[in-house]
Design a protein around this motif. Structure first.
Motif, PDB file in Angstrom:
ATOM      1  N   VAL A 162       1.183  -1.297  -0.171  1.00  0.00           N
ATOM      2  CA  VAL A 162       0.024   0.402   0.082  1.00  0.00           C
ATOM      3  C   VAL A 162       0.744   1.442  -0.025  1.00  0.00           C
ATOM      4  N   ILE A 163       2.153   0.736   0.378  1.00  0.00           N
ATOM      5  CA  ILE A 163       2.744   2.884   0.763  1.00  0.00           C
ATOM      6  C   ILE A 163       3.707   2.854  -0.160  1.00  0.00           C
ATOM      7  N   ASN A 164       4.246   1.323  -1.481  1.00  0.00           N
ATOM      8  CA  ASN A 164       4.638   1.826  -2.534  1.00  0.00           C
ATOM      9  C   ASN A 164       3.743   1.791  -2.981  1.00  0.00           C
ATOM     10  N   THR A 165       2.253   2.038  -3.836  1.00  0.00           N
ATOM     11  CA  THR A 165       1.341   2.215  -4.747  1.00  0.00           C
ATOM     12  C   THR A 165       1.330   3.578  -4.118  1.00  0.00           C
ATOM     13  N   ALA A 166       0.759   3.824  -2.787  1.00  0.00           N
ATOM     14  CA  ALA A 166       0.693   5.594  -2.784  1.00  0.00           C
ATOM     15  C   ALA A 166       1.277   5.986  -3.188  1.00  0.00           C
ATOM     16  N   LEU A 167       2.580   6.174  -3.846  1.00  0.00           N
ATOM     17  CA  LEU A 167       4.030   6.852  -3.919  1.00  0.00           C
ATOM     18  C   LEU A 167       4.028   7.200  -5.228  1.00  0.00           C
ATOM     19  N   GLY A 168       3.178   6.133  -6.191  1.00  0.00           N
ATOM     20  CA  GLY A 168       2.613   7.028  -7.580  1.00  0.00           C
ATOM     21  C   GLY A 168       3.236   6.138  -8.593  1.00  0.00           C
ATOM     22  N   ILE A 169       2.893   6.129  -9.822  1.00  0.00           N
ATOM     23  CA  ILE A 169       3.577   5.670 -10.807  1.00  0.00           C
ATOM     24  C   ILE A 169       5.208   5.676 -10.903  1.00  0.00           C
ATOM     25  N   LYS A 170       5.810   6.970 -10.706  1.00  0.00           N
ATOM     26  CA  LYS A 170       7.106   5.850 -10.805  1.00  0.00           C
ATOM     27  C   LYS A 170       7.917   4.525  -9.505  1.00  0.00           C
ATOM     28  N   ALA A 171       7.256   5.124  -8.743  1.00  0.00           N
ATOM     29  CA  ALA A 171       7.497   3.864  -7.630  1.00  0.00           C
ATOM     30  C   ALA A 171       6.758   2.766  -7.913  1.00  0.00           C
ATOM     31  N   VAL A 172       5.617   2.231  -8.955  1.00  0.00           N
ATOM     32  CA  VAL A 172       5.402   0.943  -9.712  1.00  0.00           C
ATOM     33  C   VAL A 172       6.596   0.801 -10.697  1.00  0.00           C
ATOM     34  N   GLU A 173       6.608   2.217 -11.536  1.00  0.00           N
ATOM     35  CA  GLU A 173       7.689   1.235 -12.780  1.00  0.00           C
ATOM     36  C   GLU A 173       9.131   0.626 -12.439  1.00  0.00           C
ATOM     37  N   PHE A 174       9.319   1.194 -10.856  1.00  0.00           N
ATOM     38  CA  PHE A 174      10.755   1.136 -10.453  1.00  0.00           C
ATOM     39  C   PHE A 174      10.614  -0.229 -10.279  1.00  0.00           C
ATOM     40  N   LEU A 175       9.164  -0.373  -9.809  1.00  0.00           N
ATOM     41  CA  LEU A 175       9.562  -1.519  -8.394  1.00  0.00           C
ATOM     42  C   LEU A 175       9.314  -3.463 -10.409  1.00  0.00           C
ATOM     43  N   SER A 176       8.519  -2.721 -11.214  1.00  0.00           N
ATOM     44  CA  SER A 176       8.696  -3.631 -11.858  1.00  0.00           C
ATOM     45  C   SER A 176       9.869  -3.882 -12.579  1.00  0.00           C
ATOM     46  N   SER A 177      11.123  -2.670 -13.042  1.00  0.00           N
ATOM     47  CA  SER A 177      12.391  -2.968 -13.427  1.00  0.00           C
ATOM     48  C   SER A 177      12.695  -3.767 -12.782  1.00  0.00           C
ATOM     49  N   ILE A 178      13.212  -3.871 -11.765  1.00  0.00           N
ATOM     50  CA  ILE A 178      13.589  -4.923 -10.462  1.00  0.00           C
ATOM     51  C   ILE A 178      13.086  -6.674 -10.433  1.00  0.00           C
ATOM     52  N   ALA A 179      11.815  -6.133 -10.546  1.00  0.00           N
ATOM     53  CA  ALA A 179      10.998  -6.939 -10.200  1.00  0.00           C
ATOM     54  C   ALA A 179      10.679  -8.440 -11.711  1.00  0.00           C
ATOM     55  N   ALA A 180      11.184  -7.916 -12.692  1.00  0.00           N
ATOM     56  CA  ALA A 180      10.799  -8.659 -14.537  1.00  0.00           C
ATOM     57  C   ALA A 180      11.652  -9.378 -14.234  1.00  0.00           C
ATOM     58  N   PRO A 181      12.876  -8.855 -14.242  1.00  0.00           N
ATOM     59  CA  PRO A 181      14.539  -9.815 -14.477  1.00  0.00           C
ATOM     60  C   PRO A 181      14.155 -10.188 -13.486  1.00  0.00           C
TER      61      PRO A 181
END
Length: 494
Positions: A162-181
């Motif tokens: 919830v905290i991560n998502t509340a920070l906005g779309i850039k935080a979401v995109e950053f997490l995805s760039s780490i998680a996908a590999p």
């Protein structure tokens, strides 16, 4: 170029007093769109790696050969991706979120009925993913300390997301760039491990045939229904995807979307389903958490469990919390801000008892898929057949404006949704197809034969097309809080 009158009607109440405006649901300008092809691809890989996807593969191989399962799931996701590109254009062309656009086919008040339904489904999926991630976290802690209590990690994991998502779309995109590999790495390891395990048992994963009754069409339609949620509210994400200046053509305007949705989604979804099938064949369990715990020890177990957690996290932020939060903002603004809406979505999902839903996943998919597929058909009919992509965006934020219809409700959208949802619900495996097609046809006919004649729509009767478009003519929809009005402004390079 003639510019339409975009300011508020002098005799109408200010929209800021009627819960239609909130920064997180205003149109996104070109210069605010930061996600490129690679970023959107990472997001889709992260979204597709859902532990529930493993169950689709396991269910498929319980009644069909794996090669057939692969072909069916690949085709189903490609077809769905094609449909999704249609609704995605609402985000790339006008920068609008899903719930705000629904004010056009459902009315400024009517939008809350279908959009909140979608929001609740998204919140429930958040609970499902959080539960599965919590099992992985509990497995890590149990291995290291002997402490076993998944409920504690269920709450902690929910709060962190919830905290991560509340920070906005850039935080979401950053997490995805780490998680996908990480997701790619864990999936390769899992397949190799399962294949070795199957060979040791004298089983060939690719020639195994289960004995449960299952048709190709049932598996196909279940996979289509699986992503029916994102098929309708993908504008929530695509409005942040970069678009070139003056991208008049549909393909050029959505070029960053095609690779992610037409390649990354089908391939990733199919690959994860293959691993779920292999897990079922080799280990008798579709759940990768149980397989990892059974086949790994030490550092490798911890790393793999961490990757599983990242996978659920990346799915939840983009596919569940953001869509749910934006529907709640749309319903409760200005009192409900985006961070508050994310918290509300998290609470609902956490209390949804996802462990019970997982035991009846196919029934859950077909049930909500009936209602959501109808919304998808209505959106496509309204955006392409009725308005031809033209949209009087400023009036979406007017309480007494063009989209007020009858007391804030558009009878065409609501009647079409009700009728097509009922037809779909009683159509069994064909629920998604029946809901989508009937929603499209019924809404289109009601709008053309009834609503448009009674409630004139400026973008439909106007001789000029460009004044009702945005990205494709190099413009942005911009809201000026000081004058409480919208303007069309030249869009910068996205």
């Amino acid at each position: 170029m003639n510019t339409p009158e975009l300011t508020s009607d002098s005799d109408a109440p200010s929209v800021t007093r009627h819960n239609l405006l909130e920064p997180s649901i205003l149109p996104i300008k070109r210069q605010q769109r930061s996600i490129g092809t690679l970023g959107f691809t990472w997001i889709w890989i992260g979204i597709a790696f859902m532990i529930a996807t493993f169950q689709l593969g396991a269910t498929g191989v319980s009644g069909l050969p794996l090669l057939q399962v692969v072909a069916v799931i690949l085709l189903a996701n490609f077809v769905l991706a094609l449909l999704m590109t249609l609704t995605a254009d609402i985000g790339t062309e006008h920068g609008l979120s899903f719930a705000v656009y629904l004010r056009a086919p459902f009315g400024v008040h009517g939008t809350h009925i279908p959009s909140l339904f979608r929001g609740l489904v998204a919140a429930i999926w958040f609970g499902i993913q959080t539960y599965l991630g919590a099992l992985a976290l509990s497995g890590i802690v149990e291995y290291l300390t002997g402490f076993d209590n998944w409920a504690v990690w269920y709450v902690i994991f929910a709060v962190v997301q919830v905290i991560n998502t509340a920070l906005g779309i850039k935080a979401v995109e950053f997490l995805s760039s780490i998680a996908a590999p990480a997701i790619i790495a864990i999936s390769v390891w899992m397949y190799m491990t399962l294949d070795v395990l199957a060979v040791a048992k004298g089983v060939n994963i690719w020639t195994f045939v289960g004995d449960k009754p299952l048709t190709i069409m049932t598996l196909f339609l279940a996979n289509v229904a699986f992503w029916s949620t994102l098929a309708i509210d993908i504008p929530n994400i695509t409005r942040y995807v970069r678009t070139p200046v003056d991208a008049k053509g549909f393909f050029s305007r959505n070029r960053h979307i095609f690779l992610a949705q037409l390649v990354a989604l089908p391939l990733t979804q199919t690959w994860i389903a293959v691993i779920g099938a292999a897990s079922f064949i080799a280990a008798g369990d579709w759940n990768p958490i149980n397989v990892i715990q059974g086949q790994s020890t030490g550092f490798s177990l911890i790393v793999l469990m961490v990757l599983v957690v990242l996978a659920q996290w990346s799915t939840n932020t983009a596919a569940n919390l953001i869509p749910a939060a934006l529907t709640f903002v749309n319903a409760g603004a200005p009192r409900v801000k985006y961070p508050t809406a994310v918290v509300i979505a998290g609470i609902i999902g956490t209390l949804s008892m996802p462990w019970a839903i997982l035991d009846n996943l196919f029934a859950f998919l077909f049930s909500y898929g009936s209602f959501l597929s109808a919304i998808g058909g209505i959106m496509v009919a309204d955006y392409y057949l009725i308005r031809r992509r033209r949209l009087n965006v400023p009036q979406l934020y007017e309480l007494q404006g063009q989209f007020h219809y009858w007391r804030g409700f558009n009878p065409a959208g609501l009647l079409a949704w009700a009728a097509s949802s009922v037809l779909a619900f009683f159509s069994g495996d064909w629920a998604f197809v029946v809901g989508f097609v009937s929603g499209l046809v019924i809404h289109g006919l009601l709008m053309k034969l009834w609503i448009v004649k009674r409630y004139p729509q400026q973008e439909i009767v106007s001789d000029s097309a460009e004044q009702w478009l945005a990205t494709s003519v190099g413009q942005d929809w911009s809201y000026d809080a000081d004058s409480d009005s919208f303007r069309r402004t030249p869009g910068g390079q996205g």
